[in-house]
Each structure stands twice: as structure tokens, then as C-alpha cells.
Scaffold this motif. Structure first.
Motif, PDB file in Angstrom:
ATOM      1  N   THR A   1       2.965 -25.479  14.475  1.00 40.58           N
ATOM      2  CA  THR A   1       2.275 -25.497  15.766  1.00 40.58           C
ATOM      3  C   THR A   1       1.143 -26.514  15.715  1.00 40.58           C
ATOM      4  O   THR A   1       0.837 -27.060  14.651  1.00 40.58           O
ATOM      5  N   VAL A   2       0.473 -26.718  16.825  1.00 40.06           N
ATOM      6  CA  VAL A   2      -0.648 -27.657  16.863  1.00 40.06           C
ATOM      7  C   VAL A   2      -1.818 -27.171  16.012  1.00 40.06           C
ATOM      8  O   VAL A   2      -2.666 -27.967  15.623  1.00 40.06           O
ATOM      9  N   THR A   3      -1.862 -25.894  15.689  1.00 37.25           N
ATOM     10  CA  THR A   3      -2.965 -25.372  14.882  1.00 37.25           C
ATOM     11  C   THR A   3      -2.686 -25.379  13.384  1.00 37.25           C
ATOM     12  O   THR A   3      -3.615 -25.289  12.589  1.00 37.25           O
ATOM     13  N   ASN A   4      -1.422 -25.498  12.977  1.00 41.70           N
ATOM     14  CA  ASN A   4      -1.125 -25.499  11.536  1.00 41.70           C
ATOM     15  C   ASN A   4      -0.367 -26.742  11.078  1.00 41.70           C
ATOM     16  O   ASN A   4       0.051 -26.832   9.931  1.00 41.70           O
ATOM     17  N   VAL A   5      -0.196 -27.721  11.955  1.00 40.88           N
ATOM     18  CA  VAL A   5       0.569 -28.914  11.623  1.00 40.88           C
ATOM     19  C   VAL A   5      -0.100 -29.669  10.475  1.00 40.88           C
ATOM     20  O   VAL A   5      -1.322 -29.773  10.413  1.00 40.88           O
ATOM     21  N   SER A   6       0.736 -30.151   9.543  1.00 40.88           N
ATOM     22  CA  SER A   6       0.222 -30.891   8.388  1.00 40.88           C
ATOM     23  C   SER A   6       1.215 -31.985   8.014  1.00 40.88           C
ATOM     24  O   SER A   6       2.313 -32.068   8.572  1.00 40.88           O
ATOM     25  N   TYR A   7       0.824 -32.782   7.048  1.00 42.18           N
ATOM     26  CA  TYR A   7       1.731 -33.822   6.547  1.00 42.18           C
ATOM     27  C   TYR A   7       2.971 -33.178   5.943  1.00 42.18           C
ATOM     28  O   TYR A   7       4.088 -33.586   6.230  1.00 42.18           O
ATOM     29  N   ASN A   8       2.766 -32.167   5.118  1.00 41.59           N
ATOM     30  CA  ASN A   8       3.888 -31.554   4.403  1.00 41.59           C
ATOM     31  C   ASN A   8       4.833 -30.759   5.290  1.00 41.59           C
ATOM     32  O   ASN A   8       6.017 -30.697   5.013  1.00 41.59           O
ATOM     33  N   ASN A   9       4.323 -30.136   6.349  1.00 44.13           N
ATOM     34  CA  ASN A   9       5.219 -29.315   7.165  1.00 44.13           C
ATOM     35  C   ASN A   9       5.762 -30.043   8.388  1.00 44.13           C
ATOM     36  O   ASN A   9       6.606 -29.508   9.093  1.00 44.13           O
ATOM     37  N   PHE A  10       5.292 -31.272   8.646  1.00 48.42           N
ATOM     38  CA  PHE A  10       5.786 -31.974   9.814  1.00 48.42           C
ATOM     39  C   PHE A  10       5.785 -33.501   9.680  1.00 48.42           C
ATOM     40  O   PHE A  10       6.818 -34.143   9.805  1.00 48.42           O
ATOM     41  N   ALA A  11       4.622 -34.089   9.463  1.00 50.95           N
ATOM     42  CA  ALA A  11       4.469 -35.546   9.556  1.00 50.95           C
ATOM     43  C   ALA A  11       5.325 -36.303   8.545  1.00 50.95           C
ATOM     44  O   ALA A  11       5.896 -37.348   8.867  1.00 50.95           O
ATOM     45  N   LYS A  12       5.442 -35.806   7.334  1.00 39.86           N
ATOM     46  CA  LYS A  12       6.231 -36.485   6.303  1.00 39.86           C
ATOM     47  C   LYS A  12       7.681 -36.671   6.768  1.00 39.86           C
ATOM     48  O   LYS A  12       8.218 -37.780   6.717  1.00 39.86           O
ATOM     49  N   ALA A  13       8.309 -35.607   7.227  1.00 43.18           N
ATOM     50  CA  ALA A  13       9.707 -35.685   7.679  1.00 43.18           C
ATOM     51  C   ALA A  13       9.836 -36.585   8.905  1.00 43.18           C
ATOM     52  O   ALA A  13      10.786 -37.371   9.008  1.00 43.18           O
ATOM     53  N   LEU A  14       8.875 -36.504   9.819  1.00 45.94           N
ATOM     54  CA  LEU A  14       8.918 -37.345  11.007  1.00 45.94           C
ATOM     55  C   LEU A  14       8.825 -38.819  10.631  1.00 45.94           C
ATOM     56  O   LEU A  14       9.616 -39.645  11.093  1.00 45.94           O
ATOM     57  N   LEU A  15       7.866 -39.159   9.786  1.00 47.52           N
ATOM     58  CA  LEU A  15       7.670 -40.552   9.390  1.00 47.52           C
ATOM     59  C   LEU A  15       8.840 -41.076   8.565  1.00 47.52           C
ATOM     60  O   LEU A  15       9.229 -42.233   8.706  1.00 47.52           O
TER      61      LEU A  15
ATOM     62  N   GLU B   1       3.460 -34.164  20.663  1.00 49.62           N
ATOM     63  CA  GLU B   1       2.416 -33.138  20.686  1.00 49.62           C
ATOM     64  C   GLU B   1       1.933 -32.812  19.270  1.00 49.62           C
ATOM     65  O   GLU B   1       0.725 -32.746  19.006  1.00 49.62           O
ATOM     66  N   LEU B   2       2.872 -32.632  18.344  1.00 48.10           N
ATOM     67  CA  LEU B   2       2.497 -32.279  16.971  1.00 48.10           C
ATOM     68  C   LEU B   2       1.854 -33.446  16.232  1.00 48.10           C
ATOM     69  O   LEU B   2       0.889 -33.249  15.482  1.00 48.10           O
ATOM     70  N   LEU B   3       2.348 -34.654  16.442  1.00 46.90           N
ATOM     71  CA  LEU B   3       1.734 -35.822  15.802  1.00 46.90           C
ATOM     72  C   LEU B   3       0.314 -36.004  16.301  1.00 46.90           C
ATOM     73  O   LEU B   3      -0.607 -36.249  15.513  1.00 46.90           O
ATOM     74  N   ASP B   4       0.103 -35.882  17.593  1.00 43.68           N
ATOM     75  CA  ASP B   4      -1.230 -35.988  18.181  1.00 43.68           C
ATOM     76  C   ASP B   4      -2.158 -34.920  17.605  1.00 43.68           C
ATOM     77  O   ASP B   4      -3.295 -35.211  17.202  1.00 43.68           O
ATOM     78  N   ALA B   5      -1.686 -33.692  17.521  1.00 51.53           N
ATOM     79  CA  ALA B   5      -2.499 -32.603  16.969  1.00 51.53           C
ATOM     80  C   ALA B   5      -2.814 -32.849  15.503  1.00 51.53           C
ATOM     81  O   ALA B   5      -3.946 -32.614  15.055  1.00 51.53           O
ATOM     82  N   TRP B   6      -1.842 -33.347  14.748  1.00 53.84           N
ATOM     83  CA  TRP B   6      -2.056 -33.619  13.328  1.00 53.84           C
ATOM     84  C   TRP B   6      -3.126 -34.693  13.131  1.00 53.84           C
ATOM     85  O   TRP B   6      -4.015 -34.553  12.296  1.00 53.84           O
ATOM     86  N   ILE B   7      -3.058 -35.749  13.909  1.00 52.43           N
ATOM     87  CA  ILE B   7      -4.067 -36.811  13.808  1.00 52.43           C
ATOM     88  C   ILE B   7      -5.428 -36.291  14.238  1.00 52.43           C
ATOM     89  O   ILE B   7      -6.445 -36.560  13.582  1.00 52.43           O
ATOM     90  N   LYS B   8      -5.486 -35.519  15.295  1.00 52.13           N
ATOM     91  CA  LYS B   8      -6.763 -34.930  15.765  1.00 52.13           C
ATOM     92  C   LYS B   8      -7.337 -33.955  14.752  1.00 52.13           C
ATOM     93  O   LYS B   8      -8.556 -33.775  14.688  1.00 52.13           O
ATOM     94  N   ARG B   9      -6.494 -33.354  13.929  1.00 52.16           N
ATOM     95  CA  ARG B   9      -6.958 -32.427  12.894  1.00 52.16           C
ATOM     96  C   ARG B   9      -7.357 -33.193  11.616  1.00 52.16           C
ATOM     97  O   ARG B   9      -7.575 -32.608  10.570  1.00 52.16           O
ATOM     98  N   ASN B  10      -7.432 -34.524  11.692  1.00 51.24           N
ATOM     99  CA  ASN B  10      -7.829 -35.386  10.585  1.00 51.24           C
ATOM    100  C   ASN B  10      -6.755 -35.465   9.507  1.00 51.24           C
ATOM    101  O   ASN B  10      -7.062 -35.495   8.314  1.00 51.24           O
ATOM    102  N   THR B  11      -5.505 -35.456   9.911  1.00 45.95           N
ATOM    103  CA  THR B  11      -4.329 -35.649   9.063  1.00 45.95           C
ATOM    104  C   THR B  11      -4.308 -34.813   7.779  1.00 45.95           C
ATOM    105  O   THR B  11      -4.207 -35.351   6.674  1.00 45.95           O
ATOM    106  N   PRO B  12      -4.382 -33.481   7.906  1.00 40.56           N
ATOM    107  CA  PRO B  12      -4.334 -32.661   6.676  1.00 40.56           C
ATOM    108  C   PRO B  12      -3.005 -32.799   5.955  1.00 40.56           C
ATOM    109  O   PRO B  12      -1.953 -32.962   6.578  1.00 40.56           O
ATOM    110  N   GLU B  13      -3.079 -32.756   4.631  1.00 44.68           N
ATOM    111  CA  GLU B  13      -1.869 -32.879   3.819  1.00 44.68           C
ATOM    112  C   GLU B  13      -1.100 -31.564   3.784  1.00 44.68           C
ATOM    113  O   GLU B  13       0.115 -31.539   3.846  1.00 44.68           O
ATOM    114  N   ASN B  14      -1.799 -30.464   3.646  1.00 46.02           N
ATOM    115  CA  ASN B  14      -1.159 -29.129   3.579  1.00 46.02           C
ATOM    116  C   ASN B  14      -1.598 -28.245   4.725  1.00 46.02           C
ATOM    117  O   ASN B  14      -2.607 -28.337   5.271  1.00 46.02           O
TER     118      ASN B  14
END
Length: 134
Positions: free
Chosen positions: A52-66, A121-134
Motif C-alpha cells: 500500500t502507499v503506507t508500506n511501499v518499499s524498494y524490496n516489496n515493490f520498486a525493485k520489481a517495477l524497475l 500511485e505506489l511509485l509516487d508514495a515510495w518516493i514521497k516516503r524517501n525511498t525506503p529499502e524495507n
């Protein structure tokens, strides 16, 4: 008479092939792709919590997307690697402003593809959350 019997036997022999072909076609047309399964499935790290937008991270979303949307052009040695090279979390973190601008602001990336509304939506939230890894 012989010709009539040969035609009847040929029709019977092709029936299992026709049924098998139709079954395979139905399975292929209704099966989801690996990408769709990842988007619909649980956290790839083994958790059951949906991303979700509150728990999105590199490991659970951004890595696979990128990996799916960017690495074909931005991997080391690829054509667009001069602008940015995707080589793991550090490269993404260090270039998050550039990624944000190209993908979410200007919307010039990914070339030849697009992101779903949920991915945006998730990429935007991840970047706004300062790109957490986990």
C-alpha cells in the motif's frame, strides 16, 4: 466404399487433437502472466500484507517495477545507461529525483511502455516516503 471409410477414420483421429488444441488455447488465454501474478500476489518477500502507499518499499515493490520497466534500457552496458544505470537500491536511491521527474512529472519514461495507475500511485508514495529499502 474404401474412400468413405478412410475419411471417417481421419475425422476420428483428428478429434482428440482438436480437443487438446482447444484446451491448450483456453488455458493460455485465461492464464495470467508472471507480471500480473506479482502485481496481484502477496509481498514477494514472503509477507502476506498487500503493498500500500503506507508500506511501499524498494524490496516489496520498486525493485520489481524497475527491473521490469527500466532495466532493459538502463542496465549496465545498455543504451540508456549513460543517463542512469539501474544497478540496485543505491543507484535508485541516488537518482530518485531524476526517476521521479522522468516517470511521474514529465512522464517520458518508460519509453515504449506505461505504468498502471496503481504502479504510479505506489511509485509516487515510495518516493514521497524517501525511498525506503524495507
Amino acid at each position: 466404399m474404401l474412400k468413405k471409410q478412410e475419411t471417417a477414420n481421419t475425422g476420428r483421429a483428428s478429434r482428440p487433437f482438436l480437443v487438446l488444441s482447444m484446451t491448450i488455447a483456453a488455458i493460455v488465454l485465461t492464464a495470467c502472466t508472471k507480471k500480473q501474478a506479482q502485481e496481484l500476489g502477496p509481498d514477494p518477500d514472503g509477507g502476506d500484507e498487500p503493498v500500500t502507499v503506507t508500506n511501499v518499499s524498494y524490496n516489496n515493490f520498486a525493485k520489481a517495477l524497475l527491473e521490469a520497466k527500466c532495466s532493459s534500457c538502463h542496465a549496465p552496458g545498455r543504451g540508456a545507461s549513460a543517463k542512469w544505470t539501474f544497478s540496485g537500491y543505491s543507484s535508485v536511491k541516488d537518482n530518485s529525483a531524476k526517476i521521479n521527474n522522468a516517470v511521474l512529472v514529465i512522464k517520458s519514461m518508460p519509453i515504449g511502455g506505461s505504468l498502471t495507475a496503481k504502479e504510479i500511485e505506489l511509485l509516487d508514495a515510495w518516493i514521497k516516503r524517501n525511498t525506503p529499502e524495507n
